[in-house]
Write a protein that holds these residues in place. Structure first.
Motif, short mmCIF file in Angstrom:
data_model
loop_
_atom_site.label_atom_id
_atom_site.label_comp_id
_atom_site.label_asym_id
_atom_site.label_seq_id
_atom_site.Cartn_x
_atom_site.Cartn_y
_atom_site.Cartn_z
N GLY A 1 -1.15 12.52 1.02
CA GLY A 1 -2.24 11.63 0.63
C GLY A 1 -3.17 11.33 1.79
N ILE A 2 -3.35 12.29 2.65
CA ILE A 2 -4.23 12.12 3.83
C ILE A 2 -5.43 13.05 3.68
N ALA A 3 -6.60 12.53 3.98
CA ALA A 3 -7.81 13.36 3.90
C ALA A 3 -7.98 14.09 5.23
N LEU A 4 -7.97 15.42 5.18
CA LEU A 4 -8.13 16.22 6.41
C LEU A 4 -9.49 16.90 6.36
N GLY A 5 -10.31 16.65 7.34
CA GLY A 5 -11.65 17.25 7.35
C GLY A 5 -11.96 17.88 8.69
N VAL A 6 -12.89 18.82 8.67
CA VAL A 6 -13.28 19.47 9.92
C VAL A 6 -14.80 19.42 10.06
N VAL A 7 -15.27 19.01 11.23
CA VAL A 7 -16.71 18.93 11.49
C VAL A 7 -17.01 19.83 12.69
N ILE B 1 -3.89 23.50 19.10
CA ILE B 1 -4.66 22.70 18.14
C ILE B 1 -3.80 22.39 16.90
N ALA B 2 -3.00 23.38 16.49
CA ALA B 2 -2.10 23.15 15.33
C ALA B 2 -1.12 22.03 15.64
N ASN B 3 -0.63 21.99 16.87
CA ASN B 3 0.30 20.94 17.27
C ASN B 3 -0.35 19.56 17.19
N LEU B 4 -1.60 19.48 17.66
CA LEU B 4 -2.31 18.19 17.63
C LEU B 4 -2.53 17.73 16.19
N VAL B 5 -2.93 18.68 15.34
CA VAL B 5 -3.17 18.33 13.93
C VAL B 5 -1.84 17.95 13.27
N ASP B 6 -0.80 18.70 13.61
CA ASP B 6 0.52 18.42 13.05
C ASP B 6 0.94 16.98 13.37
N ASN B 7 0.76 16.60 14.63
CA ASN B 7 1.08 15.22 15.04
C ASN B 7 0.25 14.21 14.27
N ALA B 8 -1.05 14.50 14.16
CA ALA B 8 -1.95 13.56 13.48
C ALA B 8 -1.53 13.36 12.03
N VAL B 9 -1.22 14.46 11.36
CA VAL B 9 -0.81 14.37 9.94
C VAL B 9 0.53 13.65 9.84
N LYS B 10 1.43 13.94 10.79
CA LYS B 10 2.78 13.37 10.75
C LYS B 10 2.76 11.84 10.92
N PHE B 11 1.90 11.36 11.81
CA PHE B 11 1.96 9.93 12.14
C PHE B 11 0.90 9.08 11.44
N THR B 12 0.08 9.71 10.60
CA THR B 12 -0.92 8.92 9.87
C THR B 12 -0.33 8.50 8.53
N PRO B 13 -0.40 7.23 8.24
CA PRO B 13 0.17 6.78 6.96
C PRO B 13 -0.66 7.29 5.77
N ALA B 14 -0.03 7.30 4.60
CA ALA B 14 -0.71 7.75 3.37
C ALA B 14 -2.01 6.97 3.19
N GLY B 15 -3.02 7.67 2.72
CA GLY B 15 -4.33 7.03 2.51
C GLY B 15 -5.21 7.11 3.74
N GLY B 16 -4.68 7.62 4.82
CA GLY B 16 -5.46 7.69 6.06
C GLY B 16 -6.32 8.95 6.14
N VAL C 1 -7.58 12.30 8.79
CA VAL C 1 -7.45 13.09 10.03
C VAL C 1 -8.71 13.94 10.14
N LYS C 2 -9.34 13.89 11.32
CA LYS C 2 -10.59 14.64 11.47
C LYS C 2 -10.52 15.58 12.67
N LEU C 3 -10.90 16.81 12.42
CA LEU C 3 -11.02 17.81 13.50
C LEU C 3 -12.50 17.95 13.82
N GLU C 4 -12.83 17.92 15.09
CA GLU C 4 -14.24 18.03 15.48
C GLU C 4 -14.40 19.10 16.55
N LEU C 5 -15.54 19.76 16.52
CA LEU C 5 -15.89 20.68 17.62
C LEU C 5 -17.34 20.41 18.00
N LYS C 6 -17.52 19.97 19.23
CA LYS C 6 -18.87 19.75 19.75
C LYS C 6 -19.02 20.63 20.98
N SER C 7 -20.22 21.11 21.22
CA SER C 7 -20.38 21.98 22.39
C SER C 7 -21.81 21.99 22.89
#
Lengths: 517, 226
Positions: free
Chosen positions: A327-333, A351-366, A368-374
Motif C-alpha cells: 500500500g505504498i506509492a512508488l514514483g520516479v522523477v 539503488i535497489a538496496n536503497l529502494v528496498d530499505n525505503a519500501v521496507k520501513f515506510t508504513p502502509a499509505g506512505g 517512496v520517491k526516486l529522483e534523478l537530477k543532474s
C-alpha cells in the motif's frame, strides 16, 4: 668494521679510485702532450740555430758557439764545433757522439759534455752537420724541463688527489655507517611490526630525502593496514555474534524436533525451521562475501558509461509490485537522462538496496520517491520516503556492518544493506548523503561520465590559487579511504563534488549531514 | 535413461547428489577427481555433467575447457564454493553452461540439470503455446483461450521464459538470473513471489484451471500439459 663491507662504502671507494685513476690518466696525457710539444719546439729551435751557424763565415762560428753557451743561463744548451779530423774547436761537447748521423736531422743521443755532474751523461736532442769546409757542427738542447714540470705537477697531484681520495673514502664510510644505522633501525622496527606491534612505525626524520619519503609512504600504508586489521577484527566479532542467532534457532528447532516430533508433518515443520535458520546464516555469509568482493575489487574492468535514468526506471519496475502490495506509492522523477562512469550491475544493486530499505520501513499509505537530477558535471540520485528516517545519532552507525536499529529489530534483514551501498559508492568515487529524519532521504552524488572522462580539471573554488587535480587520482584517493577525511580535506581532493556542494542540486547544506564513504 | 556424469571429490556431497538424481530416474556415474572425470566424459559421452570446480588432480574448469577443445558439447553445470561474480563469469567463459554456488539446495541442482537437458531450442517461432496460453512475440500480446491478458513488459518477459520451459521446475534463483538479470541476492527475498503473484492473478482468473503452480520451498512450474 661491518661498514667496510657495506655497499655504500664499497661504492664510495670505487668512485674515489676511479676519480684518482682518471686524474692520473689525465696528468699522463697532459704530460705526454706537453713533452711532445716542448721537444718539437726544441727541435725547431736547434735546427734554426744550426742553419744560422752553418751560414756564418768559418772565423765567426767558434765565436757564435761560445756566445750561445754564454747566454745559456739555464745550462740546457750544448754545442760543439769540430774539425774534419774530429778535434774540438769550440763548445762544451767533448767529441762527436759515435754513430751520430750528420745529416741535419734531430736525434736523441747521449752526449759527452766537458763539464757534467758525476756520472751524468744526459740524453739530449741533438742535430749535427758536416759543413762545406769539412768542419762538423753539433748543437743540442736538454729537454729535461718537461720532466721537471711533470715532477712539479706530480707533487701537486699527490698533494691534491691523495687528500681528495681520502675524503671520498671517509665520506663513503660516513654515508655507509649512516645508512647502516637507518637500515638497522628500520629492520628492528619492521621486526617489531612482524611480531605484532601494529602501532610501530618507521622513523621518518626531518629530512626530505628519498629514504624519509619512503618511510612516510610505508607508514601511511601501515596506518591503512592497522585500520583494516582492526576493522577485520571487529567484523570477525560481528560475524560470530550475528551467525549465532540463526544457528541457535536452527539447533533448537532440531533438538526439539528430535525429542518431541511424533508425526512426519511435525518433523517436516521442524526441518523447515532449521532450514530457514541455516538459510539466514548463509544469507549473512553471502552478503559478507559480496561486501568483501566489492570492497576489494580495485579493478574497474566492468566500468563503462551507464545510463542512471534507465537504472532508476528498472529499479522502480522491480519494486513497484512490492510497494503496491504494502500500500505504498512508488514514483520516479527523472530530470533528464544522464550517464555516469561505473559498473551497471553494482549501481543497480546500490539503488535497489536503497529502494528496498525505503519500501521496507515506510508504513502502509506512505510514499517512496526516486529522483534523478543532474547538470553537466554531476548527477544526484535521491531516494526519499515518508517513513521514520534515520536520526542524527544513527547516521554513522547505519553504515557499519550488521548495525540494526532497535526500531527495526523485527524486520527481516541482516544489517548489511547500507554497508554494501557505501562500498559500491566508495568504489565509484561517489558520495553518499544521508538526510535528516523525519522521513528517510538518502542520496548518491555522482560525477557524470563526461566529467569522469576529463582527466584533469581545474579547481576554481578551493584553497589558494588554481591547481589541477587528476580525476582518476581523486577516485583512487577516495578509494584509499577518504572516510576518515575531514570536509576540508575532502574538498581538497574532489573538485567535481565540491562544485556540487554549491550547485543548485543540493538542498541547503544545513539540512544534510554529509558522510564521505 | 538420461545419463549424468558427476565429478565431485567430496564423498558425502557426491552421495547425496547421486541418491537424489537416481530417485529421479537419472543414471549417474561418479568420478572423484578431474583426471578420471575427463576420461569418463571422453569415453562414455553422458547427456549432462555436474563438475565441481576445485578437484584433486585437475581443476574442474580445466576439465570443461579440455572437453570444449575436443569439440564435446555436453551441457555442464559447474559447482563451486567460489560465488563471486568474477568467478561465475570465469566458469561460464571457460565452457560451463550454468554455475551453482555451494551450499545449494538439492532441488535447485536438479532443476538446473533438468533445465540444461531440456534447453529450449532457439527456434524462430513468433507465437508460443502452452496449454490454453498463447504468447505472440511480435504483437507482444498474451491470450488465454479467448481472453486477452494485459501484461506489463516485465510480466511478459517472465511468462515468455516460463512458457519456453513449461512443465519444468523453475527456482527463484533461476528466475532472478534469467528474467531480472540479477547478479546478486536481493535484499527483499519475496521479490519473485510478489511478481509471480501478480502474473498468476492475470493468467489464472477465478474459475480457470490453475496453470502457474508454486512448488513449496522450490520454485514455480507453468503446467502446459493438464
Amino acid at each position: 668494521m661491518q661498514f667496510i663491507r657495506s655497499n655504500t662504502f664499497l661504492w664510495a671507494l670505487a668512485v674515489a679510485a676511479t676519480l684518482a685513476l682518471f686524474v692520473v690518466g689525465l696528468f699522463a696525457f697532459v704530460y705526454r702532450e706537453l713533452d711532445d710539444y716542448l721537444i718539437a719546439r726544441s727541435d725547431r729551435m736547434i735546427t734554426t740555430q744550426i742553419h744560422f751557424m752553418a751560414g756564418l763565415p768559418r772565423d765567426r762560428r767558434a765565436r757564435a758557439v761560445a756566445d750561445q753557451l754564454e747566454q745559456d743561463s739555464r745550462h740546457v744548451h750544448y754545442a760543439g764545433l769540430f774539425s774534419a779530423r774530429g778535434a774540438r774547436l769550440a763548445g762544451n761537447i767533448d767529441r762527436v757522439p759515435s754513430g751520430f748521423d750528420l745529416d741535419g736531422t734531430v736525434q736523441g743521443v747521449r752526449l759527452d759534455p766537458l763539464e757534467t755532474a758525476a756520472g751524468r751523461s744526459p740524453i739530449v736532442r741533438t742535430v749535427g752537420r758536416r759543413l762545406d769546409d769539412g768542419d762538423v757542427l753539433v748543437l743540442g738542447r736538454h729537454v729535461d724541463e718537461t720532466r721537471e714540470i711533470s715532477s712539479v705537477v706530480g707533487q701537486a697531484l699527490a698533494l691534491g688527489v691523495l687528500p681528495a681520495f681520502c675524503l671520498c673514502v671517509l665520506a663513503g664510510a660516513w654515508l655507509s655507517v649512516r645508512a647502516q644505522k637507518r637500515v638497522e633501525e628500520v629492520n628492528q622496527r619492521v621486526q617489531r611490526i612482524v611480531a605484532g606491534e601494529l602501532r610501530e612505525r618507521l622513523p621518518e626524520g626531518n629530512a626530505d630525502d628519498p629514504f624519509a619519503r619512503l618511510a612516510r609512504i610505508v607508514n601511511g600504508m601501515l596506518d591503512e593496514m592497522e585500520t583494516m586489521i582492526n576493522a577485520l577484527a571487529g567484523v570477525g566479532n560481528d560475524i560470530a555474534h550475528d551467525l549465532r542467532t540463526p544457528l541457535t534457532r536452527a539447533r533448537l528447532a532440531l533438538e526439539r524436533g528430535r525429542t518431541h516430533a511424533t508425526t512426519l508433518a511435525q518433523l517436516q515443520e521442524v526441518t523447515d525451521k532449521a532450514i530457514a535458520g541455516i538459510d539466514q546464516s548463509l544469507a549473512i555469509v553471502t552478503a559478507l562475501l559480496r561486501l568483501t568482493e566489492i570492497e576489494n575489487n580495485r579493478r574497474t574492468a566492468g566500468f563503462g558509461n551507464v545510463a542512471l535514468d534507465e537504472i532508476l526506471r528498472e529499479v522502480c519496475d522491480v519494486y513497484e509490485p512490492i510497494a503496491e502490495d504494502k500500500g505504498i506509492a512508488l514514483g520516479v522523477v527523472i530530470d533528464r537522462g544522464v550517464q555516469v562512469w561505473g559498473d551497471r550491475d553494482l549501481l543497480f544493486e546500490a539503488i535497489a538496496n536503497l529502494v528496498d530499505n525505503a519500501v521496507k520501513f515506510t508504513p502502509a499509505g506512505g510514499r517512496v520517491k526516486l529522483e534523478l537530477k543532474s547538470d553537466d558535471r554531476t548527477a544526484l540520485v535521491g531516494v526519499s520516503d515518508t517513513g521514520p528516517g534515520i536520526n542524527e545519532q544513527e547516521r554513522e552507525a547505519v553504515l557499519r556492518r550488521f548495525y540494526r536499529s532497535d526500531k527495526i529489530r523485527n524486520t527481516p534483514g541482516v544489517g548489511l544493506g547500507l554497508s554494501l551501498v557505501a562500498a559500491i559508492v566508495k568504489l565509484h568515487g561517489f558520495r553518499l548523503i544521508i538526510g535528516p529524519a523525519p522521513g528517510g532521504r538518502v542520496e548518491i552524488l555522482a560525477c557524470t561520465a563526461r566529467e569522469s572522462a576529463a582527466r584533469r580539471m581545474p579547481i576554481s573554488d578551493v584553497g589558494s590559487g588554481k591547481r589541477e587535480v587528476d580525476v582518476m587520482a581523486t577516485r583512487d584517493a577516495l578509494d584509499a579511504g577518504t572516510c576518515r577525511m575531514s570536509e576540508t580535506e575532502f574538498r581538497g581532493v574532489t573538485p567535481s563534488l565540491v562544485a556540487c556542494a554549491s550547485a543548485s542540486l543540493l538542498k541547503p547544506v544545513s539540512r544534510f549531514e554529509m558522510w564521505e564513504c | 535413461m538420461t545419463r549424468i556424469l558427476l565429478i565431485e571429490d567430496d564423498i558425502e556431497t557426491a552421495e547425496a547428489i547421486v541418491a537424489e538424481l537416481a530417485e529421479r530416474s537419472f543414471e549417474v556415474q561418479w568420478a572423484p577427481n578431474g583426471i578420471e572425470g575427463l576420461d569418463h566424459a571422453r569415453t562414455s559421452h553422458p547427456d549432462a555433467m555436474i563438475v565441481d570446480r576445485m578437484l584433486p588432480g585437475m581443476d574442474g574448469l580445466t576439465v570443461v575447457e579440455a572437453l570444449r577443445n575436443d569439440q564435446i558439447r555436453t551441457p555442464v553445470l559447474v559447482l563451486s564454493a567460489l560465488g563471486a561474480v568474477d568467478d561465475r563469469v570465469r566458469g561460464l567463459r571457460m565452457g560451463g553452461d550454468d554455475y551453482l554456488t555451494k551450499p545449494f539446495a538439492i532441488v535447485e541442482l536438479v532443476a538446473r540439470i533438468e533445465a540444461l537437458l531440456r534447453r529450449p531450442t532457439e527456434n524462430r517461432e513468433t507465437v508460443l503455446v502452452a496449454g490454453p496460453l498463447e504468447l505472440d512475440l511480435i504483437e507482444r500480446t498474451a491470450r488465454r483461450g479467448e481472453r486477452e491478458i494485459d501484461l506489463l513488459p516485465r510480466e511478459f518477459r517472465l511468462l515468455e521464459y516460463m512458457m519456453r520451459r513449461s512443465d519444468q521446475l523453475l527456482t527463484r534463483a533461476m528466475l532472478l538470473e534469467e528474467v531480472w538479470n540479477y547478479k546478486f541476492v536481493p535484499a527483499t527475498t519475496n521479490l519473485i513471489d510478489v511478481h509471480m503473484g501478480r502474473l498468476r492473478h492475470k493468467v489464472d482468473a477465478p474459475g480457470d484451471v490453475q496453470l502457474i503452480h508454486n512448488v513449496r520451498g522450490s520454485g514455480f512450474i507453468l503446467r502446459g500439459r493438464q
